[in-house]
Design a protein around this motif. Structure first.
Motif, short mmCIF file in Angstrom:
data_model
loop_
_atom_site.label_atom_id
_atom_site.label_comp_id
_atom_site.label_asym_id
_atom_site.label_seq_id
_atom_site.Cartn_x
_atom_site.Cartn_y
_atom_site.Cartn_z
N MET B 103 0.85 -1.20 0.00
CA MET B 103 0.00 0.00 0.00
C MET B 103 0.88 1.25 0.00
O MET B 103 0.59 2.22 -0.70
CB MET B 103 -0.96 -0.03 1.20
N GLU B 104 1.95 1.22 0.76
CA GLU B 104 2.88 2.35 0.74
C GLU B 104 3.53 2.49 -0.64
O GLU B 104 3.69 3.60 -1.15
CB GLU B 104 3.96 2.18 1.81
N TYR B 106 2.30 1.68 -3.46
CA TYR B 106 1.31 2.27 -4.37
C TYR B 106 1.19 3.78 -4.11
O TYR B 106 1.22 4.60 -5.03
CB TYR B 106 -0.05 1.60 -4.19
N ALA B 107 1.09 4.13 -2.83
CA ALA B 107 0.85 5.54 -2.47
C ALA B 107 2.04 6.43 -2.84
O ALA B 107 1.86 7.56 -3.25
CB ALA B 107 0.55 5.66 -0.98
N SER B 110 3.58 4.65 -6.93
CA SER B 110 2.64 4.24 -7.99
C SER B 110 2.83 2.81 -8.46
O SER B 110 2.61 2.48 -9.63
CB SER B 110 2.74 5.18 -9.20
N SER B 144 -2.07 -4.90 1.67
CA SER B 144 -3.35 -4.76 0.97
C SER B 144 -4.27 -5.95 1.19
O SER B 144 -5.47 -5.85 0.98
CB SER B 144 -3.12 -4.60 -0.54
N GLN B 145 -3.71 -7.08 1.62
CA GLN B 145 -4.53 -8.28 1.75
C GLN B 145 -5.02 -8.51 3.18
O GLN B 145 -5.78 -9.45 3.43
CB GLN B 145 -3.75 -9.51 1.26
N LYS B 147 -7.26 -7.52 6.07
CA LYS B 147 -8.39 -6.69 6.52
C LYS B 147 -8.19 -6.24 7.98
O LYS B 147 -8.42 -5.07 8.29
CB LYS B 147 -9.71 -7.42 6.33
N ILE B 177 -3.65 11.80 -0.72
CA ILE B 177 -4.29 11.30 0.50
C ILE B 177 -3.84 9.86 0.80
O ILE B 177 -3.73 9.47 1.97
CB ILE B 177 -5.82 11.39 0.39
N ALA B 178 -3.55 9.08 -0.22
CA ALA B 178 -3.05 7.72 0.02
C ALA B 178 -1.71 7.80 0.77
O ALA B 178 -1.46 7.06 1.72
CB ALA B 178 -2.89 6.97 -1.30
N LEU B 180 -0.65 10.32 2.57
CA LEU B 180 -0.92 10.85 3.90
C LEU B 180 -1.41 9.76 4.85
O LEU B 180 -1.12 9.76 6.05
CB LEU B 180 -1.99 11.94 3.78
N TYR B 181 -2.17 8.84 4.30
CA TYR B 181 -2.79 7.78 5.10
C TYR B 181 -1.83 6.61 5.35
O TYR B 181 -1.95 5.91 6.37
CB TYR B 181 -4.05 7.30 4.38
N ILE B 185 -1.06 2.92 8.24
CA ILE B 185 -1.00 1.48 7.94
C ILE B 185 0.29 0.90 8.53
O ILE B 185 0.29 -0.19 9.10
CB ILE B 185 -1.11 1.23 6.43
#
Lengths: 361, 361
Positions: B103-104, B106-107, B110, B144-145, B147, B177-178, B180-181, B185
């Motif tokens: 996720m990081e 991606y944020a 990319s 990402s997997q 939950k 925002i990704a 920032l968020y 995570i």
């Protein structure tokens, strides 16, 4: 600045429409097959891209209709409007989705997911069922329980920056990050039904109050930013007037004196209707001479929005009020009676509806 | 301002330790049973609350050790340090968790989740296996997997506001925002192992480079803010020096000329070692007279961090360099030979390790 969390009472709808490019619903209503009461009576006053939905309906093609509920507080008579719209959409070929915004409720009202689920069932969903919405035909979900929703929200959040969020929502430095992030989950609520999981390439409408328009604008912006990655169609929307509270302010769950709750007892309903501000004159004599002002009357709004289906009958009330022949006492009693009938019906269906609502989630 | 995304080369470790209250590792090393080479040799130079972990080890009690990898770029020899630490922790009773920060990635870079997964397996995890980390004993997951991870991140994000994120990470109005968020995570990565799902009430250590310290500080703050809701123990941490790049800058995957990649061919490895900046003098004559400077030598660092296990042998290299009897050419050749042996061994294990890595995810 209008935002979904602090928006209040007196609204100049014309001004907002102008400012944000919302179109008049009256200009397209003639293209709609069987418009609903709320449409015909001007309660739904504005839209974006509803032309597309009207065309789908006239071609007997499906479309997507999306609604959300924030599980906080109690459901009041104003919320019935949402249910009425969803019933109409379902009848006219929509794939209806209802998001229970438990993540937003946590971020903005500190309501835990567990509480949110309970409020959703025991305050909202069962009333949706009792009011006649067939939830078996609707996709109902809790935001917190949908992994695809959360994945999409994170994915989309990559192309929105802090300045844009501030410009749209007016966030401050003291805004918590969950709150800052929550609108992206709303955007995902609106777009997920168009994903491969559900109905790709399907026009979407989101019936909202004007306070929710920031989410619509953000979503429409995001659709454009991701046009190379996703085939999303920008969502359309309709805008409904808020029903007035008993004291003429906005009806609000957080101000119990303004609201008639769907779980109020029949006695309370009667008392509340009788306490409502009307369009009556200072004295009986004056009212008989000059007539009342139904345009400014909370009781008349109840009839217009919810209690009189036949246009002819509503027109009668209007005319007799204007003429000074229908006085407030009599009118309030008749309205209270109608409302009590509605509530009695809801109460009868309560147990069965709660069971259905529980099984849906 | 130090942040995990733009941090670079020349670091004044003393200054940062002072500024952020990081303690010297040398002050507690005597309390550690069988300290690792990296500890003894000062590569691990700082810590927060490692006392607690040292005590757990001496009492033969379990603890949690957490590592993350951002699946972008390629794994270089500097990254081996992380694997060595995890092996040591596993051997000393840790429940080891490895988060793959897709996720990081991606944020901030990319990189899609699909690409992230592939990079994690084909560039990192298989090398972790080949370097001798038993992944069967480790909890490896993609951000990402998970939950529960995402639920926890959102939950925690409620008590952090925009000012605080800016103060810690220096975010700008243009930050997406990704991005920032994403730190939330990371915080959840650190705390999830202490949740009911895994090992509640268990002290935790996160071995990191100093650039990751903002995540540690944020996590420790958040633990305090949620003390009424969760029983989290504030995570401890250790800080390791970065290995120098071939040109003395920080070794970085994004600057291929600075790095020896674990998948480099033996020829390339040899060439790269021979091209490295050393602590040698201007001329052979000068070096024989004055001796070299192993403290400033990239090749010596390779030996110190990774290639000579026996302290006595390392000391010999140091002494002979200082005396001017070991010259750079000879030393580079010996170092290249050792490194080639290591890489040959990795290559042999490649296929089997990739299979293990694939099955882990």
């Amino acid at each position: 600045m209008i935002d979904p969390w602090t928006f209040s009472s007196t609204v100049d709808y014309e001004d907002i429409m102008e400012q944000f490019g919302i179109k008049k619903f009256s200009e397209i209503i003639m293209n709609i097959k069987n418009p609903s009461l709320l449409m015909k009576r001007g309660v739904i006053f504005g839209h974006r891209d509803f032309d597309l939905i009207a065309r789908r309906i006239s071609e007997n093609k499906n479309f997507i209709a999306i609604s959300g509920m924030m599980p906080s507080g109690k459901m009041h008579i104003g919320h019935k409007m949402v249910v009425d719209q969803l019933k109409w959409y379902l009848k006219h070929g929509a794939n209806v989705f209802i998001s229970i915004a438990d993540m937003e409720a946590y971020a903005t009202r500190s309501i835990s997911f567990k509480e949110g689920r309970e409020i959703a069932i025991n305050e909202y969903l069962f009333n949706y069922v009792a009011l006649g919405l067939d939830l078996d035909k609707v996709e109902v979900y809790l935001q917190s329980q949908s992994k695809p929703l959360n994945d999409l929200a994170f994915n989309l959040s990559k192309k929105v920056n802090l300045s844009q969020m501030r410009a749209i929502y007016g966030f401050e430095n003291s805004t918590n990050i969950a709150h800052l992030y929550a609108p992206l989950i709303q955007v995902a609520d609106i777009l997920l039904p168009q994903s491969e999981l559900f109905f790709p390439n399907t026009p979407t409408v989101v019936p909202v109050g004007i306070d929710q328009d920031p989410h619509i604008r953000l979503t429409r912006d995001i659709v454009i930013r991701f046009k190379d990655e996703f085939n999303f169609i920008a969502p359309g929307s309709t805008y409904h007037r808020f029903i007035s509270g008993l004291n003429k302010d906005k009806m609000s769950s957080s101000k119990p004196k303004t609201a008639i709750f769907l779980t109020d007892s029949l006695d309370v309903v009667e008392k509340k209707v009788k306490s409502a501000k009307t369009g009556g004159r200072e004295s009986l004599k004056e009212q008989k001479e000059l007539g009342g002002c139904p345009e400014k009357c909370v009781v008349y709004e109840l009839l217009l929005y919810h209690l009189i289906k036949e246009d002819k009958k509503l027109e009668n009330v209007y005319t007799h009020c204007k003429e000074g022949t229908l006085l407030c006492g009599e009118c309030k009693q008749a309205t209270a009676d109608k409302l009590k009938e509605l509530f009695e019906n809801l109460a009868i269906k309560r147990d069965e509806s709660i069971e259905i609502a529980e099984n849906i989630l």
